[in-house]
Design a protein around this motif. Structure first.
Motif, mmCIF file in Angstrom:
data_model
loop_
_atom_site.group_PDB
_atom_site.id
_atom_site.type_symbol
_atom_site.label_atom_id
_atom_site.label_comp_id
_atom_site.label_asym_id
_atom_site.label_seq_id
_atom_site.Cartn_x
_atom_site.Cartn_y
_atom_site.Cartn_z
ATOM 1 N N ASN A 73 0.968 -1.256 -0.084
ATOM 2 C CA ASN A 73 0.101 -0.078 0.121
ATOM 3 C C ASN A 73 0.769 1.155 0.073
ATOM 4 N N PRO A 74 1.514 1.635 -1.137
ATOM 5 C CA PRO A 74 2.467 2.646 -1.123
ATOM 6 C C PRO A 74 1.948 4.027 -0.754
ATOM 7 N N GLY A 75 0.470 4.404 -1.128
ATOM 8 C CA GLY A 75 0.138 5.573 -0.640
ATOM 9 C C GLY A 75 -0.032 5.738 0.908
ATOM 10 N N VAL A 76 -0.010 4.850 1.650
ATOM 11 C CA VAL A 76 0.123 4.830 3.068
ATOM 12 C C VAL A 76 1.426 4.814 3.534
ATOM 13 N N SER A 77 2.207 3.823 2.951
ATOM 14 C CA SER A 77 3.599 3.391 3.353
ATOM 15 C C SER A 77 4.454 4.642 3.177
ATOM 16 N N LEU A 78 4.385 5.306 1.890
ATOM 17 C CA LEU A 78 5.203 6.425 1.554
ATOM 18 C C LEU A 78 4.912 7.682 2.136
ATOM 19 N N THR A 79 3.782 7.911 2.559
ATOM 20 C CA THR A 79 3.510 9.287 2.863
ATOM 21 C C THR A 79 4.545 9.980 3.871
ATOM 22 N N TRP A 80 5.208 9.431 4.741
ATOM 23 C CA TRP A 80 5.903 10.004 5.911
ATOM 24 C C TRP A 80 7.103 10.476 4.904
ATOM 25 N N PHE A 81 7.623 9.644 4.063
ATOM 26 C CA PHE A 81 8.866 9.863 3.346
ATOM 27 C C PHE A 81 8.790 11.182 2.234
ATOM 28 N N PHE A 82 7.408 11.283 1.806
ATOM 29 C CA PHE A 82 7.113 12.525 0.720
ATOM 30 C C PHE A 82 7.108 13.577 1.652
ATOM 31 N N ASN A 83 6.501 13.658 2.802
ATOM 32 C CA ASN A 83 6.358 14.733 3.811
ATOM 33 C C ASN A 83 7.635 15.109 4.458
ATOM 34 N N ASN A 84 8.636 14.605 4.398
ATOM 35 C CA ASN A 84 9.885 14.680 4.950
ATOM 36 C C ASN A 84 11.357 14.987 3.820
#
Length: 98
Positions: A73-84
């Protein structure tokens, strides 16, 4: 590419609805790019390391250091990385060279 994979830099809006796939997370882009912001904060990098290990991602090197792995579920798993400030590439292994 010699490694037989095609890497596609993605934006969060592109990945939020994606289904499972292979992804690479990096803290900066190649030196040849014009826009080279880099995540350097050690606290953020430590948290990233914790998160990628929890996601089952492994250390990789594609001309720059990063982590890669299959995400359900990349939309959930990657959120923190995009935000940082991290960069995320989707791997299209269907483009493998023979």
């Amino acid at each position: 590419m010699n490694d037989g994979f095609y890497f596609d830099l993605v934006d969060y809006c592109d990945v939020v609805n994606n289904t499972a796939g292979m992804y690479i997370v990096v803290c900066h882009l190649w030196e040849i790019t014009d826009n080279k912001p880099e995540v350097k904060d050690s606290t953020i990098l430590d948290e990233a390391t914790t998160r990628v290990h929890a996601l089952g991602m492994e250390t990789t090197f594609i001309g720059l250091p990063g982590w890669q792995g299959r995400l359900n579920n990349p939309g959930v798993s990657l959120t923190w990385f995009f935000n940082n400030g991290f960069y995320v590439f989707e791997i299209d292994d269907g483009m493998m060279q023979s």
